[in-house]
Structure formats: C-alpha cells, structure tokens
Design a protein around this motif. Structure first.
Motif, short mmCIF file in Angstrom:
data_model
loop_
_atom_site.label_atom_id
_atom_site.label_comp_id
_atom_site.label_asym_id
_atom_site.label_seq_id
_atom_site.Cartn_x
_atom_site.Cartn_y
_atom_site.Cartn_z
N GLY A 108 0.82 -1.20 0.00
CA GLY A 108 0.00 0.00 0.00
C GLY A 108 0.85 1.25 0.00
O GLY A 108 1.98 1.25 0.49
N THR A 134 -9.61 2.34 9.87
CA THR A 134 -10.68 2.00 8.93
C THR A 134 -10.31 0.86 8.00
O THR A 134 -11.12 -0.01 7.72
CB THR A 134 -11.06 3.24 8.09
OG1 THR A 134 -11.43 4.30 8.98
CG2 THR A 134 -12.20 2.93 7.15
N LYS A 135 -9.08 0.85 7.51
CA LYS A 135 -8.65 -0.15 6.53
C LYS A 135 -7.73 -1.18 7.18
O LYS A 135 -6.94 -0.84 8.04
CB LYS A 135 -7.90 0.53 5.38
CG LYS A 135 -8.80 1.44 4.56
CD LYS A 135 -8.19 1.75 3.24
CE LYS A 135 -8.76 0.80 2.27
NZ LYS A 135 -8.80 1.06 0.91
N SER A 136 -7.84 -2.40 6.71
CA SER A 136 -6.93 -3.45 7.18
C SER A 136 -5.70 -3.48 6.27
O SER A 136 -5.71 -2.92 5.17
CB SER A 136 -7.62 -4.82 7.13
OG SER A 136 -7.84 -5.20 5.78
N GLU A 156 -4.70 -5.97 4.66
CA GLU A 156 -5.11 -6.69 3.45
C GLU A 156 -5.82 -5.75 2.47
O GLU A 156 -5.62 -5.85 1.26
CB GLU A 156 -6.02 -7.87 3.82
CG GLU A 156 -5.34 -8.97 4.61
CD GLU A 156 -5.13 -8.65 6.09
OE1 GLU A 156 -4.29 -9.31 6.73
OE2 GLU A 156 -5.77 -7.72 6.62
N GLU A 157 -6.64 -4.86 2.98
CA GLU A 157 -7.34 -3.90 2.12
C GLU A 157 -6.40 -2.87 1.51
O GLU A 157 -6.68 -2.32 0.45
CB GLU A 157 -8.44 -3.18 2.91
CG GLU A 157 -9.59 -4.08 3.29
CD GLU A 157 -10.55 -3.42 4.26
OE1 GLU A 157 -11.77 -3.62 4.09
OE2 GLU A 157 -10.10 -2.72 5.19
N MET A 158 -5.27 -2.62 2.15
CA MET A 158 -4.29 -1.66 1.63
C MET A 158 -3.42 -2.28 0.55
O MET A 158 -2.82 -1.55 -0.25
CB MET A 158 -3.38 -1.15 2.76
CG MET A 158 -3.98 -0.03 3.58
SD MET A 158 -4.38 1.47 2.64
CE MET A 158 -2.78 1.95 1.97
N SER A 159 -3.34 -3.58 0.50
CA SER A 159 -2.46 -4.25 -0.44
C SER A 159 -2.71 -3.78 -1.88
O SER A 159 -3.84 -3.81 -2.36
CB SER A 159 -2.66 -5.77 -0.35
OG SER A 159 -1.80 -6.44 -1.24
N GLN A 206 -2.90 -0.92 -3.11
CA GLN A 206 -3.76 0.25 -3.23
C GLN A 206 -2.98 1.53 -3.01
O GLN A 206 -1.99 1.55 -2.29
CB GLN A 206 -4.89 0.19 -2.19
CG GLN A 206 -5.79 -1.02 -2.33
CD GLN A 206 -6.49 -1.07 -3.67
OE1 GLN A 206 -7.13 -0.12 -4.08
NE2 GLN A 206 -6.35 -2.19 -4.37
N GLU A 264 -3.79 5.30 -1.56
CA GLU A 264 -4.74 6.14 -0.85
C GLU A 264 -4.18 7.55 -0.80
O GLU A 264 -2.98 7.73 -0.60
CB GLU A 264 -4.96 5.63 0.58
CG GLU A 264 -5.72 4.34 0.68
CD GLU A 264 -7.21 4.48 0.36
OE1 GLU A 264 -7.73 5.61 0.46
OE2 GLU A 264 -7.83 3.47 0.03
#
Length: 119
Positions: A78, A102-104, A106-109, A111, A113
């Motif tokens: 991320g 807010t984000k894990s 895994e969700e940042m992988s 990505q 932001e």
C-alpha cells in the motif's frame, strides 16, 4: 491485520512519528531503516518486504511506481500519498489514524490512498 506504516524521507517528521506511536501505530522511518537518499523504488521495496504501507509526499513518483509494480506483476503493501505542506502535523496524524483504523493491511495491499480523502 492492522496497517503498519513506513514513512519515507520526504514525509519524515519526528513530531508526526512520535504522535502516531503515542497512539499505538506501528511506524518505522527511512532514517531508522538506514535508507536516507535511496531511490524511491528501494523505499517501496523495503516497505513491501516489511509489510508496511508507505507514506510519502512524493505523489507523482510513487504513483508511477505503483502502476509499474502492478504492470510488472509485483505487489506492494500500500501507498499513502499527500501533497507536501498541505497539512499540518496534527492534520496528517488525524487523517492517518482514521485510515489505519478504517482499513486493514489486506485492504491496503496494492492500493494507493490519498490523505486528502481521509478528512
């Protein structure tokens, strides 16, 4: 898993790092990693190996690296980007904290932001 941060030398501010750590955020800096004056790709590869999202003011270069990584079949943990001198240290901290809770990881992988989206 919680997002852990790597702050590159462009965004390095000891007050920001101290404030994040005081609030329980796992942060490492380019200085602590002995990566001062290294190429941007070295910073992103280090953050990736450490499983850390990279925070930088170097918007253009890191967005290009993000695109190149994905095109080349490489992944990263991320990237968080902000325009330099747009936010005070307190505002950077507040927005980064909001993102981290807010984000894990895994969700940042893979990505990107933008800090501007986390008001």
């Amino acid at each position: 898993m919680t997002v852990r941060l790597y702050v590159d030398e462009d965004a390095l501010d000891s007050d920001l790092v101290s404030a994040l750590r005081a609030r329980g955020v796992d942060v490492i800096t380019a200085r602590e990693a002995s990566l001062i004056e290294q190429k941007d790709e070295v910073h992103l590869e280090y953050a990736t190996r450490q499983g850390r999202a990279l925070f930088s003011f170097n918007v253009g270069d890191f967005y290009r690296l993000h695109t190149g990584f994905l095109r080349g079949g490489k992944s990263h943990a991320g990237i968080i980007l902000a325009r330099q001198q747009r936010y005070s240290v307190g505002e950077q901290m507040r927005r980064l904290l909001k993102l981290v809770v807010t984000k894990s990881a895994e969700e940042m992988s893979n990505q990107v932001e933008y800090l501007s989206a986390w008001d």
